[in-house]
Design a protein around this motif. Structure first.
Motif, PDB file in Angstrom:
ATOM      1  N   SER A  59       0.825  -1.203   0.000  1.00  0.00           N
ATOM      2  CA  SER A  59       0.000   0.000   0.000  1.00  0.00           C
ATOM      3  C   SER A  59       0.861   1.255   0.000  1.00  0.00           C
ATOM      4  O   SER A  59       1.849   1.353   0.726  1.00  0.00           O
ATOM      5  N   GLY A  60       0.456   2.229  -0.818  1.00  0.00           N
ATOM      6  CA  GLY A  60       1.125   3.518  -0.815  1.00  0.00           C
ATOM      7  C   GLY A  60       0.297   4.553  -0.087  1.00  0.00           C
ATOM      8  O   GLY A  60      -0.738   4.249   0.512  1.00  0.00           O
ATOM      9  N   SER A  61       0.759   5.794  -0.118  1.00  0.00           N
ATOM     10  CA  SER A  61       0.027   6.889   0.525  1.00  0.00           C
ATOM     11  C   SER A  61      -1.335   7.066  -0.129  1.00  0.00           C
ATOM     12  O   SER A  61      -1.462   7.017  -1.357  1.00  0.00           O
ATOM     13  N   LEU A  62      -2.346   7.290   0.676  1.00  0.00           N
ATOM     14  CA  LEU A  62      -3.695   7.500   0.170  1.00  0.00           C
ATOM     15  C   LEU A  62      -3.939   8.992   0.001  1.00  0.00           C
ATOM     16  O   LEU A  62      -3.818   9.753   0.964  1.00  0.00           O
ATOM     17  N   PRO A  63      -4.266   9.450  -1.206  1.00  0.00           N
ATOM     18  CA  PRO A  63      -4.568  10.880  -1.391  1.00  0.00           C
ATOM     19  C   PRO A  63      -5.752  11.311  -0.529  1.00  0.00           C
ATOM     20  O   PRO A  63      -6.741  10.592  -0.419  1.00  0.00           O
ATOM     21  N   LEU A  64      -5.645  12.480   0.061  1.00  0.00           N
ATOM     22  CA  LEU A  64      -6.715  12.982   0.917  1.00  0.00           C
ATOM     23  C   LEU A  64      -8.021  13.136   0.135  1.00  0.00           C
ATOM     24  O   LEU A  64      -9.101  12.921   0.680  1.00  0.00           O
ATOM     25  N   SER A  65      -7.932  13.470  -1.142  1.00  0.00           N
ATOM     26  CA  SER A  65      -9.136  13.620  -1.961  1.00  0.00           C
ATOM     27  C   SER A  65      -9.894  12.306  -2.078  1.00  0.00           C
ATOM     28  O   SER A  65     -11.131  12.296  -2.118  1.00  0.00           O
ATOM     29  N   GLN A  66      -9.164  11.182  -2.104  1.00  0.00           N
ATOM     30  CA  GLN A  66      -9.826   9.887  -2.219  1.00  0.00           C
ATOM     31  C   GLN A  66     -10.420   9.455  -0.879  1.00  0.00           C
ATOM     32  O   GLN A  66     -11.497   8.868  -0.835  1.00  0.00           O
ATOM     33  N   LEU A  67      -9.743   9.759   0.221  1.00  0.00           N
ATOM     34  CA  LEU A  67     -10.337   9.501   1.534  1.00  0.00           C
ATOM     35  C   LEU A  67     -11.617  10.324   1.690  1.00  0.00           C
ATOM     36  O   LEU A  67     -12.623   9.828   2.204  1.00  0.00           O
ATOM     37  N   SER A  68     -11.587  11.564   1.233  1.00  0.00           N
ATOM     38  CA  SER A  68     -12.763  12.431   1.292  1.00  0.00           C
ATOM     39  C   SER A  68     -13.944  11.806   0.563  1.00  0.00           C
ATOM     40  O   SER A  68     -15.078  11.802   1.065  1.00  0.00           O
ATOM     41  N   LEU A  69     -13.682  11.244  -0.609  1.00  0.00           N
ATOM     42  CA  LEU A  69     -14.745  10.626  -1.401  1.00  0.00           C
ATOM     43  C   LEU A  69     -15.289   9.372  -0.719  1.00  0.00           C
ATOM     44  O   LEU A  69     -16.503   9.141  -0.674  1.00  0.00           O
ATOM     45  N   LEU A  70     -14.400   8.564  -0.159  1.00  0.00           N
ATOM     46  CA  LEU A  70     -14.829   7.356   0.556  1.00  0.00           C
ATOM     47  C   LEU A  70     -15.773   7.704   1.695  1.00  0.00           C
ATOM     48  O   LEU A  70     -16.830   7.088   1.865  1.00  0.00           O
ATOM     49  N   LEU A  71     -15.387   8.684   2.498  1.00  0.00           N
ATOM     50  CA  LEU A  71     -16.176   9.033   3.676  1.00  0.00           C
ATOM     51  C   LEU A  71     -17.517   9.652   3.297  1.00  0.00           C
ATOM     52  O   LEU A  71     -18.558   9.327   3.875  1.00  0.00           O
ATOM     53  N   ARG A  72     -17.491  10.541   2.310  1.00  0.00           N
ATOM     54  CA  ARG A  72     -18.714  11.252   1.937  1.00  0.00           C
ATOM     55  C   ARG A  72     -19.783  10.304   1.409  1.00  0.00           C
ATOM     56  O   ARG A  72     -20.979  10.490   1.666  1.00  0.00           O
ATOM     57  N   ASN A  73     -19.355   9.288   0.677  1.00  0.00           N
ATOM     58  CA  ASN A  73     -20.315   8.400   0.025  1.00  0.00           C
ATOM     59  C   ASN A  73     -20.672   7.173   0.848  1.00  0.00           C
ATOM     60  O   ASN A  73     -21.522   6.387   0.439  1.00  0.00           O
ATOM     61  N   ALA A  74     -20.041   6.981   1.995  1.00  0.00           N
ATOM     62  CA  ALA A  74     -20.259   5.751   2.757  1.00  0.00           C
ATOM     63  C   ALA A  74     -21.254   5.906   3.890  1.00  0.00           C
ATOM     64  O   ALA A  74     -22.019   4.989   4.178  1.00  0.00           O
ATOM     65  N   GLU A  75     -21.261   7.047   4.561  1.00  0.00           N
ATOM     66  CA  GLU A  75     -22.055   7.159   5.777  1.00  0.00           C
ATOM     67  C   GLU A  75     -23.540   7.280   5.486  1.00  0.00           C
ATOM     68  O   GLU A  75     -23.952   7.988   4.573  1.00  0.00           O
TER      69      GLU A  75
END
Length: 248
Positions: free
Chosen positions: A79-95
C-alpha cells in the motif's frame, strides 16, 4: 415464552436471548430519563476540525455492474500513501445520512472514525468524521506500530494507509428494537462497509474489511464507552497502482 420482566420481549429462560434481554433492561433502567451524547456532540468537545476537500467522482460514467463484479478484498502489503481527496470521497459516500429501511431513525445511523497512517497532509492520528461539516475532528495521535501491537489482530491490516472504523449506537438499537436491534445494527454497518467496497473498487484502491481487532482496545483508541457506542467493523484501505501514479 414472554419475559416476566418485560412483556412483549420474547426470550427463553437462558442463553443468548436472555443475555440480550438483560442488556436491554439494564440499559433502560440506567438511561430511562436521559438521552446519551453521541460521539458527534460530546459536551465541551473543542478538538480541532480539519476540512476535507470537496469530493469529485473519479468516473461518473463508470459501469456499476463492472464495479460490483470487481469488488474484492485485496492485500495491503504494498500500500502507498492514500490521497486525501480519495479519503474524502470514501467518507462522503459511505455514511448513512437519511433514515431509511436499513436505519429507521437518524439516531441509529453508524458513524465513521478514521485512523490515518499515511494520508498526507494528515498527521498520523485518530479522527472522527463529521458528515455535516465534511471534516475530520482530531481525537488523538497514534503510531502504526502502536496500532499493530495494541489493537489489530490481523497485523497485515497495519500496512494500510488508513483504517475506517464503523461505529454503531448498539445500546440504542437494543433499547428501541429489543433483540431485533442487534440484527438491525449489523445490517446498517454492512450497508456502510459495502458502500466503502464499491467506492474503493471504483477508485482502484487496495482494501479489505476486517473484524480482526481487539474490541475493547479499539473502543479505547476511539474514545468510545463500548456500551452506547461500540466499534463494529473496520475497513483498511491503501492506494492502488492508479493512485500511486497520480501526479503530485
Amino acid at each position: 415464552m414472554e419475559s416476566d420482566q418485560h412483556p412483549g420481549l420474547t426470550t427463553t429462560s437462558g442463553g443468548p436471548l436472555a443475555m440480550v434481554r438483560d442488556l436491554i433492561l439494564a440499559g433502560r433502567s440506567r438511561h430511562e430519563h436521559a438521552e446519551p451524547s453521541a460521539p458527534t456532540d460530546r459536551p465541551g468537545e473543542l478538538a480541532p476540525a480539519i476540512p476535507l476537500p470537496l469530493p469529485v467522482d473519479a468516473d461518473p460514467a463508470c459501469d456499476l455492474r463492472s464495479v460490483i463484479a470487481s469488488r474484492r478484498s485485496t492485500s495491503l502489503r504494498d500500500s502507498g500513501s492514500l490521497p486525501l481527496s480519495q479519503l474524502s470521497l470514501l467518507l462522503r459516500n459511505a455514511e448513512i445520512v437519511d433514515a431509511g429501511p436499513l436505519c429507521p431513525d437518524a439516531r441509529l445511523r453508524a458513524q465513521l472514525f478514521v485512523v490515518a497512517l499515511d494520508v498526507p497532509p494528515l498527521e498520523p492520528a485518530v479522527y472522527r468524521y463529521d458528515h455535516a461539516g465534511h471534516q475530520l475532528v482530531l481525537v488523538e495521535g497514534v503510531a502504526r506500530e502502536q496500532l499493530r501491537a495494541e489493537v489489530l489482530l490481523q497485523h497485515d491490516q497495519g500496512d494500510a494507509a488508513a483504517l475506517v472504523f464503523v461505529v454503531t449506537p448498539l445500546a440504542r438499537w437494543l433499547r428501541m428494537h429489543a433483540d431485533r436491534g442487534y440484527r438491525g445494527a449489523m445490517m446498517s454497518v454492512g450497508w456502510v462497509i459495502d458502500s466503502l467496497y464499491l467506492q474503493a473498487a471504483q477508485l482502484g484502491l487496495q482494501y479489505s474489511a476486517t473484524g480482526g481487532f481487539a474490541l475493547a482496545r479499539a473502543n479505547e483508541l476511539l474514545q468510545l464507552d463500548g456500551y452506547e457506542y461500540t466499534t463494529a467493523l473496520a475497513f483498511a484501505v491503501g492506494a492502488g497502482a492508479s493512485a500511486l501514479e497520480e501526479p503530485g
